[in-house]
Design a protein around this motif. Sequence first.
Motif, PDB file in Angstrom:
ATOM      1  N   ALA A  10       0.839  -1.204   0.000  1.00 47.44           N
ATOM      2  CA  ALA A  10       0.000   0.000   0.000  1.00 47.44           C
ATOM      3  C   ALA A  10       0.876   1.257   0.000  1.00 47.44           C
ATOM      4  O   ALA A  10       0.621   2.203  -0.760  1.00 47.44           O
ATOM      5  N   ASP A  11       1.904   1.265   0.840  1.00 48.84           N
ATOM      6  CA  ASP A  11       2.813   2.415   0.874  1.00 48.84           C
ATOM      7  C   ASP A  11       3.580   2.527  -0.440  1.00 48.84           C
ATOM      8  O   ASP A  11       3.829   3.634  -0.932  1.00 48.84           O
ATOM      9  N   LEU A  12       3.969   1.378  -1.002  1.00 51.44           N
ATOM     10  CA  LEU A  12       4.688   1.368  -2.274  1.00 51.44           C
ATOM     11  C   LEU A  12       3.819   1.970  -3.375  1.00 51.44           C
ATOM     12  O   LEU A  12       4.276   2.818  -4.151  1.00 51.44           O
ATOM     13  N   ASP A  13       2.562   1.523  -3.446  1.00 48.24           N
ATOM     14  CA  ASP A  13       1.648   2.024  -4.476  1.00 48.24           C
ATOM     15  C   ASP A  13       1.466   3.528  -4.371  1.00 48.24           C
ATOM     16  O   ASP A  13       1.452   4.244  -5.382  1.00 48.24           O
ATOM     17  N   ARG A  14       1.331   4.014  -3.144  1.00 48.04           N
ATOM     18  CA  ARG A  14       1.129   5.452  -2.948  1.00 48.04           C
ATOM     19  C   ARG A  14       2.355   6.237  -3.395  1.00 48.04           C
ATOM     20  O   ARG A  14       2.240   7.267  -4.074  1.00 48.04           O
ATOM     21  N   ALA A  30       3.331  15.819 -20.156  1.00 46.16           N
ATOM     22  CA  ALA A  30       4.320  14.754 -20.018  1.00 46.16           C
ATOM     23  C   ALA A  30       3.946  13.542 -20.860  1.00 46.16           C
ATOM     24  O   ALA A  30       2.758  13.238 -21.073  1.00 46.16           O
ATOM     25  N   VAL A  31       4.964  12.840 -21.342  1.00 48.37           N
ATOM     26  CA  VAL A  31       4.791  11.568 -22.035  1.00 48.37           C
ATOM     27  C   VAL A  31       5.136  10.468 -21.044  1.00 48.37           C
ATOM     28  O   VAL A  31       6.263  10.402 -20.539  1.00 48.37           O
ATOM     29  N   LEU A  32       4.160   9.612 -20.763  1.00 45.92           N
ATOM     30  CA  LEU A  32       4.327   8.563 -19.768  1.00 45.92           C
ATOM     31  C   LEU A  32       4.371   7.198 -20.436  1.00 45.92           C
ATOM     32  O   LEU A  32       3.549   6.901 -21.307  1.00 45.92           O
ATOM     33  N   GLY A  33       5.308   6.373 -20.028  1.00 48.13           N
ATOM     34  CA  GLY A  33       5.342   4.986 -20.473  1.00 48.13           C
ATOM     35  C   GLY A  33       4.614   4.131 -19.460  1.00 48.13           C
ATOM     36  O   GLY A  33       4.936   4.162 -18.261  1.00 48.13           O
ATOM     37  N   MET A  34       3.626   3.358 -19.907  1.00 47.55           N
ATOM     38  CA  MET A  34       2.762   2.615 -18.991  1.00 47.55           C
ATOM     39  C   MET A  34       3.009   1.115 -19.087  1.00 47.55           C
ATOM     40  O   MET A  34       3.446   0.592 -20.118  1.00 47.55           O
ATOM     41  N   ALA A  35       2.689   0.422 -17.992  1.00 48.52           N
ATOM     42  CA  ALA A  35       2.867  -1.018 -17.902  1.00 48.52           C
ATOM     43  C   ALA A  35       1.563  -1.680 -17.471  1.00 48.52           C
ATOM     44  O   ALA A  35       0.649  -1.015 -16.967  1.00 48.52           O
ATOM     45  N   THR A  36       1.489  -2.996 -17.672  1.00 50.24           N
ATOM     46  CA  THR A  36       0.297  -3.751 -17.301  1.00 50.24           C
ATOM     47  C   THR A  36       0.703  -4.909 -16.392  1.00 50.24           C
ATOM     48  O   THR A  36       1.825  -4.979 -15.916  1.00 50.24           O
ATOM     49  N   VAL A  41      -1.534  -2.323 -10.751  1.00 50.14           N
ATOM     50  CA  VAL A  41      -2.958  -2.110 -10.485  1.00 50.14           C
ATOM     51  C   VAL A  41      -3.168  -1.196  -9.282  1.00 50.14           C
ATOM     52  O   VAL A  41      -3.941  -0.228  -9.337  1.00 50.14           O
ATOM     53  N   GLY A  42      -2.484  -1.471  -8.190  1.00 48.84           N
ATOM     54  CA  GLY A  42      -2.663  -0.671  -6.985  1.00 48.84           C
ATOM     55  C   GLY A  42      -2.239   0.769  -7.157  1.00 48.84           C
ATOM     56  O   GLY A  42      -2.910   1.695  -6.692  1.00 48.84           O
ATOM     57  N   LEU A  43      -1.147   1.006  -7.860  1.00 45.15           N
ATOM     58  CA  LEU A  43      -0.699   2.392  -8.042  1.00 45.15           C
ATOM     59  C   LEU A  43      -1.616   3.136  -9.006  1.00 45.15           C
ATOM     60  O   LEU A  43      -1.812   4.352  -8.862  1.00 45.15           O
ATOM     61  N   TYR A  44      -2.195   2.417  -9.973  1.00 41.76           N
ATOM     62  CA  TYR A  44      -3.186   3.063 -10.834  1.00 41.76           C
ATOM     63  C   TYR A  44      -4.407   3.472 -10.017  1.00 41.76           C
ATOM     64  O   TYR A  44      -4.992   4.535 -10.235  1.00 41.76           O
ATOM     65  N   ASN A  87      -8.497  -0.078 -15.711  1.00 38.77           N
ATOM     66  CA  ASN A  87      -7.768   0.267 -14.497  1.00 38.77           C
ATOM     67  C   ASN A  87      -7.358   1.733 -14.396  1.00 38.77           C
ATOM     68  O   ASN A  87      -7.063   2.206 -13.301  1.00 38.77           O
ATOM     69  N   LEU A  88      -7.349   2.446 -15.547  1.00 35.01           N
ATOM     70  CA  LEU A  88      -6.881   3.831 -15.472  1.00 35.01           C
ATOM     71  C   LEU A  88      -7.605   4.781 -16.414  1.00 35.01           C
ATOM     72  O   LEU A  88      -8.231   5.742 -15.969  1.00 35.01           O
TER      73      LEU A  88
END
Length: 244
Positions: A10-14, A30-36, A41-44, A87-88
């Motif tokens: 939880a702390d990591l995701d935040r 900004a240009v963001l590179g996203m992962a799946t 999931v939690g950080l999204y 998810n986002l």
Amino acid sequence: MILHKFKNQADLDRAAADLIISAVRAKPNAVLGMATGGTPVGLYQEIVKSYQQGLVSFKEAKTFNLDEYVGLPITHPESYRAFMQRNLFDHIDIRAENTHVPNGNAADIDGEGRRYDEMLYQQGPVDLQLLGIGHNGHIGFNEPDSHLSRFTHKVTLKAETREANKRFFNSLDEVPTHAITMGMGSILHAKAILLVVKGMEKAEILDRTLNGPITTEIPASLLQTHPRVIVMTDCDVEYKVSHS
């Protein structure tokens, strides 16, 4: 590399979400590179919470996803396009035309790779690239091999990768055998990289990524060559910085 360790996910995701949000607040376009996969999931979810609280807007931001399955309809719930929408993207104010995912159903996959790289070249470089890591050290779908492709390309998935992803499908037979993925050259071209690693079962591969030799047999180890990598994990690992 900079290593941040957390007592819980939880702390990591935040913290990971806050880093991405800070990048967008500092640079709205900004240009963001996203992962799946399971890792982001939690950080999204944390990003969505911050958006709903009015703390960030993605109206001007652009995203490029690392990869997509080949031959899986985008309407399939486990396609990476569907994953990102669920998810986002469906929960923030990003413009649909600014979200990019490789087309795994293109008639010409090689041509699709070239098209995707051209978009990256024109709209990039990526300001912040989010990454997870596979149990075998793969990044995106760049699997361990004697050599790695620089640009976006089609890849045959390793048995261990398909087995790891089986949990998202009804059976192993349903897991696609191929994917299209950004190459390591494209990934390493990002200005900054955020590597998120969860679960003690990934402690060994993370240790080899951080401290082992740089080798194409562990694609993630190539991150050692990048000047700005932030690692966030709940694994009990250390980054053994060499002073030689």
